[in-house]
Design a protein around this motif. Structure first.
Motif, PDB file in Angstrom:
ATOM      1  N   TRP A  14       2.219  -4.517  -7.917  1.00 27.83           N
ATOM      2  CA  TRP A  14       1.326  -5.321  -7.083  1.00 27.83           C
ATOM      3  C   TRP A  14       1.461  -6.814  -7.386  1.00 27.83           C
ATOM      4  CZ3 TRP A  14      -0.774  -4.554  -2.677  1.00 27.83           C
ATOM      5  CH2 TRP A  14      -1.778  -5.393  -2.222  1.00 27.83           C
ATOM      6  N   ASN A  18       2.653  -1.539  -4.442  1.00 27.76           N
ATOM      7  CA  ASN A  18       1.346  -0.885  -4.585  1.00 27.76           C
ATOM      8  C   ASN A  18       0.798  -1.067  -5.989  1.00 27.76           C
ATOM      9  OD1 ASN A  18      -0.674   0.635  -3.168  1.00 27.76           O
ATOM     10  ND2 ASN A  18      -0.224   2.353  -4.531  1.00 27.76           N
ATOM     11  N   ARG A  19      -0.537  -1.094  -6.073  1.00 25.26           N
ATOM     12  CA  ARG A  19      -1.219  -1.220  -7.362  1.00 25.26           C
ATOM     13  C   ARG A  19      -0.876  -0.030  -8.262  1.00 25.26           C
ATOM     14  NH1 ARG A  19      -7.602  -1.099  -6.709  1.00 25.26           N
ATOM     15  NH2 ARG A  19      -6.987   0.961  -5.963  1.00 25.26           N
ATOM     16  N   THR A  20      -0.859   1.171  -7.690  1.00 25.09           N
ATOM     17  CA  THR A  20      -0.542   2.376  -8.465  1.00 25.09           C
ATOM     18  C   THR A  20       0.904   2.778  -8.157  1.00 25.09           C
ATOM     19  OG1 THR A  20      -2.840   3.021  -8.124  1.00 25.09           O
ATOM     20  CG2 THR A  20      -1.365   4.705  -9.017  1.00 25.09           C
ATOM     21  N   ARG A  47       2.009   6.341  -6.906  1.00 22.85           N
ATOM     22  CA  ARG A  47       1.779   6.669  -5.483  1.00 22.85           C
ATOM     23  C   ARG A  47       2.909   6.111  -4.624  1.00 22.85           C
ATOM     24  NH1 ARG A  47      -3.836   5.537  -2.772  1.00 22.85           N
ATOM     25  NH2 ARG A  47      -3.560   7.468  -1.610  1.00 22.85           N
ATOM     26  N   GLY A  66       0.814  -1.209   0.000  1.00 21.50           N
ATOM     27  CA  GLY A  66       0.000   0.000   0.000  1.00 21.50           C
ATOM     28  C   GLY A  66       0.851   1.264   0.000  1.00 21.50           C
ATOM     29  N   ALA A  67       0.245   2.358  -0.437  1.00 25.54           N
ATOM     30  CA  ALA A  67       0.977   3.628  -0.521  1.00 25.54           C
ATOM     31  C   ALA A  67       0.053   4.800  -0.194  1.00 25.54           C
ATOM     32  CB  ALA A  67       1.583   3.789  -1.913  1.00 25.54           C
ATOM     33  N   GLY A  68      -0.955   4.568   0.645  1.00 31.69           N
ATOM     34  CA  GLY A  68      -1.863   5.637   1.063  1.00 31.69           C
ATOM     35  C   GLY A  68      -1.333   6.331   2.311  1.00 31.69           C
ATOM     36  N   GLY A  69      -2.249   7.014   3.010  1.00 33.76           N
ATOM     37  CA  GLY A  69      -1.857   7.765   4.195  1.00 33.76           C
ATOM     38  C   GLY A  69      -1.271   6.877   5.280  1.00 33.76           C
ATOM     39  N   ALA A  70      -1.855   5.711   5.491  1.00 33.99           N
ATOM     40  CA  ALA A  70      -1.363   4.826   6.540  1.00 33.99           C
ATOM     41  C   ALA A  70       0.038   4.332   6.191  1.00 33.99           C
ATOM     42  CB  ALA A  70      -2.321   3.653   6.715  1.00 33.99           C
ATOM     43  N   ALA A  71       0.260   4.011   4.908  1.00 35.07           N
ATOM     44  CA  ALA A  71       1.579   3.537   4.474  1.00 35.07           C
ATOM     45  C   ALA A  71       2.643   4.601   4.735  1.00 35.07           C
ATOM     46  CB  ALA A  71       1.556   3.177   2.995  1.00 35.07           C
ATOM     47  N   THR A  78      -0.999  -2.240   4.640  1.00 32.75           N
ATOM     48  CA  THR A  78      -1.663  -0.958   4.927  1.00 32.75           C
ATOM     49  C   THR A  78      -2.797  -0.698   3.943  1.00 32.75           C
ATOM     50  OG1 THR A  78      -0.397   0.518   3.471  1.00 32.75           O
ATOM     51  CG2 THR A  78       0.606  -0.029   5.595  1.00 32.75           C
ATOM     52  N   THR A  79      -3.071  -1.669   3.051  1.00 33.20           N
ATOM     53  CA  THR A  79      -4.183  -1.465   2.104  1.00 33.20           C
ATOM     54  C   THR A  79      -5.499  -1.780   2.808  1.00 33.20           C
ATOM     55  OG1 THR A  79      -4.395  -3.708   1.230  1.00 33.20           O
ATOM     56  CG2 THR A  79      -2.681  -2.323   0.236  1.00 33.20           C
ATOM     57  N   SER A  80      -6.577  -1.441   2.137  1.00 33.60           N
ATOM     58  CA  SER A  80      -7.896  -1.732   2.700  1.00 33.60           C
ATOM     59  C   SER A  80      -8.339  -3.161   2.378  1.00 33.60           C
ATOM     60  CB  SER A  80      -8.905  -0.727   2.155  1.00 33.60           C
ATOM     61  OG  SER A  80      -8.746  -0.596   0.759  1.00 33.60           O
ATOM     62  N   LEU A  81      -7.513  -3.905   1.656  1.00 36.43           N
ATOM     63  CA  LEU A  81      -7.894  -5.284   1.315  1.00 36.43           C
ATOM     64  C   LEU A  81      -7.957  -6.126   2.585  1.00 36.43           C
ATOM     65  CD1 LEU A  81      -5.709  -5.825  -1.884  1.00 36.43           C
ATOM     66  CD2 LEU A  81      -8.162  -5.331  -1.753  1.00 36.43           C
TER      67      LEU A  81
HETATM   68  P1  ATR Z   1      -5.259   5.078   3.857  1.00 35.76           P
HETATM   69  O1  ATR Z   1      -5.124   6.555   4.033  1.00 35.76           O
HETATM   70  O2  ATR Z   1      -6.089   4.406   4.918  1.00 35.76           O
HETATM   71  O3  ATR Z   1      -3.938   4.416   3.692  1.00 35.76           O
HETATM   72  P2  ATR Z   1      -5.876   5.208   1.029  1.00 35.76           P
HETATM   73  O4  ATR Z   1      -5.050   6.437   0.882  1.00 35.76           O
HETATM   74  O5  ATR Z   1      -7.218   5.171   0.374  1.00 35.76           O
HETATM   75  O6  ATR Z   1      -6.150   4.870   2.547  1.00 35.76           O
HETATM   76  O7  ATR Z   1      -4.994   3.973   0.518  1.00 35.76           O
HETATM   77  C1  ATR Z   1      -5.547   2.722   0.290  1.00 35.76           C
HETATM   78  C2  ATR Z   1      -4.455   1.747  -0.176  1.00 35.76           C
HETATM   79  O8  ATR Z   1      -5.090   0.491  -0.467  1.00 35.76           O
HETATM   80  C3  ATR Z   1      -3.756   2.197  -1.448  1.00 35.76           C
HETATM   81  O9  ATR Z   1      -2.420   1.754  -1.417  1.00 35.76           O
HETATM   82  C4  ATR Z   1      -4.562   1.451  -2.529  1.00 35.76           C
HETATM   83  O10 ATR Z   1      -3.850   1.225  -3.721  1.00 35.76           O
HETATM   84  P3  ATR Z   1      -3.790   2.372  -4.881  1.00 35.76           P
HETATM   85  O11 ATR Z   1      -2.791   3.388  -4.415  1.00 35.76           O
HETATM   86  O12 ATR Z   1      -3.377   1.651  -6.093  1.00 35.76           O
HETATM   87  O13 ATR Z   1      -5.209   2.930  -4.959  1.00 35.76           O
HETATM   88  C5  ATR Z   1      -4.784   0.130  -1.816  1.00 35.76           C
HETATM   89  N1  ATR Z   1      -5.914  -0.610  -2.401  1.00 35.76           N
HETATM   90  C6  ATR Z   1      -7.238  -0.360  -2.237  1.00 35.76           C
HETATM   91  N2  ATR Z   1      -7.975  -1.262  -2.950  1.00 35.76           N
HETATM   92  C7  ATR Z   1      -7.084  -2.090  -3.574  1.00 35.76           C
HETATM   93  C8  ATR Z   1      -7.214  -3.223  -4.441  1.00 35.76           C
HETATM   94  N3  ATR Z   1      -8.428  -3.681  -4.802  1.00 35.76           N
HETATM   95  N4  ATR Z   1      -6.080  -3.834  -4.875  1.00 35.76           N
HETATM   96  C9  ATR Z   1      -4.869  -3.376  -4.499  1.00 35.76           C
HETATM   97  N5  ATR Z   1      -4.676  -2.311  -3.681  1.00 35.76           N
HETATM   98  C10 ATR Z   1      -5.769  -1.678  -3.220  1.00 35.76           C
END
Ligand code: ATR
Length: 287
Positions: A183, A158-160, A163, A134-139, A199-202
């Protein structure tokens, strides 16, 4: 518990905020310490954030926590941003100064690190590369915590990819090499790792499952999931079966609240097993 007219005040701003466990968390510590204070939910729409933050000193609040969607927006509103919060790009704790100024801090990195040390006491920063999903806020908070703890190599999967690259650029330190991985290469990024953190929502209730082949991850490597609903995700169940130390997401939630509580109410607090049981009871699905 009764509060007096001189009670210290704090709360949590979010939109929505009703799901937050922070009032229960801080309420536990207030009661356990017999403190004359209150911590309340503050539902604040995004367009009202600045107004609401500026009202804190006017209303006599010592500060507040911030949750979705305010953590990033607060950076450009407060008077001072602690360097760690600037680096992570998010504020989750506001402290009102004696002059009425607002300081923005981030305690998520502290919360993550303390929960890891508490639940996986054999882990050390020298245990090997850390793989972060993951690479969102929590990451960003997790990567900052690990880099500052002295982990030499951090692999962000990370998928993206853009980020992941942004996290690597923003959080890097001279002592830590941060690499980014696609990913579908997550399994390979576990080779020789000393720690895995999701740290992803998966795996969260209502989200798709996180299916990951852990076979190349050394069994001494702790597996951390910051998801806490459900508490035992498929990832943690799988890791437990393989013999890894496992760290669930509740610890991070509890520990991240400690610095704010101490700043507002003047008393240091711990994430005890009683606190954990009390918050766990609020997570149980209604019967
Ligand atoms: P937070 O702030 O809680 O970390 P976020 O910024 O929405 O939340 O980040 C969610 C993370 O879960 C991201 O790394 C997201 O990947 P992308 O950056 O590619 O969007 C990852 N995530 C969410 N759904 C996913 C999925 N179906 N497969 C892979 N990664 C997923």
């Amino acid at each position: 518990m009764t509060i007096s007219g001189a009670a210290r005040l704090a709360g949590i701003m979010g939109w929505p905020v009703a799901h937050s466990r922070s009032p229960a968390l801080h309420g536990f510590w207030l009661a356990a310490n017999g403190i004359d204070g209150a911590y309340v939910p503050l539902p604040v729409r995004p367009q009202h954030l600045e107004q609401a933050l500026r009202a804190l000193p006017v209303l006599g609040f010592r500060g507040c926590n911030l949750t979705i969607p305010h953590k990033h927006a607060a950076l450009s509103i407060v008077d001072r941003v602690e360097p760690l919060a600037r680096r992570i790009g998010a504020v989750n704790t506001i402290v009102v100064g004696s002059d009425g100024s607002l300081e923005g801090r981030n305690t998520d990195a502290f919360g993550f690190y303390q929960s890891l040390r508490a639940a996986a006491s054999d882990w050390s920063a020298k245990a090997g590369p850390a793989t972060i999903l993951g690479a969102g806020g929590a990451a960003r908070a997790v990567v900052a915590a690990l880099a500052d703890a002295g982990v030499g190599e951090i692999r962000i999967v990370n998928r993206t990819l853009t980020r992941a690259q942004a996290v690597a650029t923003d959080i890097a330190t001279p002592q830590t090499s941060i690499t980014i991985h696609k990913w579908d290469e997550a399994g390979a990024a576990l080779r020789d790792a000393g720690l895995l953190v999701n740290t992803t929502s998966l795996g969260m209730a209502g989200e798709p499952a996180l299916t990951l082949d852990l076979s190349v991850l050394p069994r001494s490597a702790p597996v951390v999931d910051i998801v806490y609903v459900p508490l035992e995700t498929d990832l943690l169940a799988n890791a437990r079966r393989r013999g890894h130390p496992v760290v669930d997401g509740l610890g991070m939630l509890l520990h991240q609240g400690r610095p704010g509580f101490e700043a507002w109410f003047g008393t240091p607090v711990e994430a005890t097993s009683e606190l954990r049981a009390s918050i766990l009871a609020t997570l149980a699905p209604p019967r």
